[in-house]
Enzyme design. Structure first.
Site: not given
Length: 269
Positions: A179, A181, A190, A192, A223, A226
């Site tokens: 991930n 940011e 993210c 994935e 999430c 994803c």
């Protein structure tokens, strides 16, 4: 603001790579493939392509693809600049301004059909692509261990919540993802989707397995964003989720998001 000179050989090489990357973009809705090269100081480069989602806001820009790949491959600090197959969008400019060293970058293409942004002096020519391939884990346990290790490279200055993913292509090649940011939280990617977009940029589109580890969350799982993208691009891939001291959990993206929204109605004749 300094505008660096860009060599003709570098631009010619970039155009050749863009021709290859054009076919790797996934743009069934806009039919506007976009690609970028993130160029390192030593001339090596990282590809990025646009990947569209049936849930439009989850589409991944070519720039975001390449930048997050650079973090997962541990080489963002070595980036000298960006070559883009087309002028960057307003959203890309906003994304770029928040990246270290690019806040004052201006486009410089020497009149060529390639847009360039540099934070240090560009190399005179392009070298080889940065290798993204990793050995395929020998077992599910080894895959979880690899995902835990990959998580240590996550760029999480605000949440301090690292996540690592390892995507397996066609049971032959493994691709890392973390991930990453961004000050604009809508631009965070993210682990994935990072792994998936990296795989697409390198031409690895058949995801057969995905290992996921959230070191700070024993019950961590993909999430909603994803789940949507994975369900579109790899619905039946085997998903292994780290459960720390407990046995790993196994599922598929389609099982995690039943009746997910897909593109059939959007692109039907």
């Amino acid at each position: 603001m300094e505008l660096f000179s860009v060599s003709g050989s570098l631009l010619a090489s970039a155009r050749s790579h863009f021709a290859t990357l054009r076919a790797r973009a996934h743009v069934p809705f806009s039919d506007r493939p976009r690609s970028v090269l993130l160029v390192l100081r030593d001339g090596r480069w990282i590809p990025g392509v646009r990947i569209e989602s049936a849930s439009y806001s989850l589409s991944i820009s070519a720039l975001g693809n390449a930048v997050t790949t650079a973090y997962s491959l541990r080489c963002f600090d070595a980036v000298a600049g960006i070559l883009s197959s087309a002028p960057l969008s307003a959203a890309d400019h906003a994304y770029l301004r928040a990246l270290d060293g690019f806040s004052g970058a201006a486009p410089n293409s020497n009149g060529q059909a390639v847009t360039a942004y540099w934070r240090t002096s560009p190399p005179s020519q392009l070298g080889t692509v940065v290798d993204s391939a990793r050995p395929v884990p020998a077992s599910p346990e080894a895959g979880i261990s690899a995902a835990r290790n990959v998580a240590t490279t996550a760029h999480v200055p605000e949440s301090h919540f690292p996540v690592g993913a390892v995507l397996v292509h066609n049971n032959q090649i493994a691709i890392p993802g973390v991930n990453v940011e961004h000050p604009d939280w809508t631009r965070i990617l993210c682990a994935e989707r990072n792994a998936l977009s990296t795989a697409y940029a390198y031409g690895y589109t058949h995801c057969t397995a995905l290992y996921l580890s959230c070191p700070k969350a024993p019950n961590g799982s993909p999430c909603g964003a994803c789940r949507q993208v994975l369900a579109e691009r790899a619905p039946e891939a085997t998903l292994y989720m780290d459960r720390h001291d407990a046995p790993m959990e196994q599922s598929t993206p389609a099982a995690l998001l039943p009746a997910f929204f897909n593109s059939s109605d959007l692109i039907s004749d």
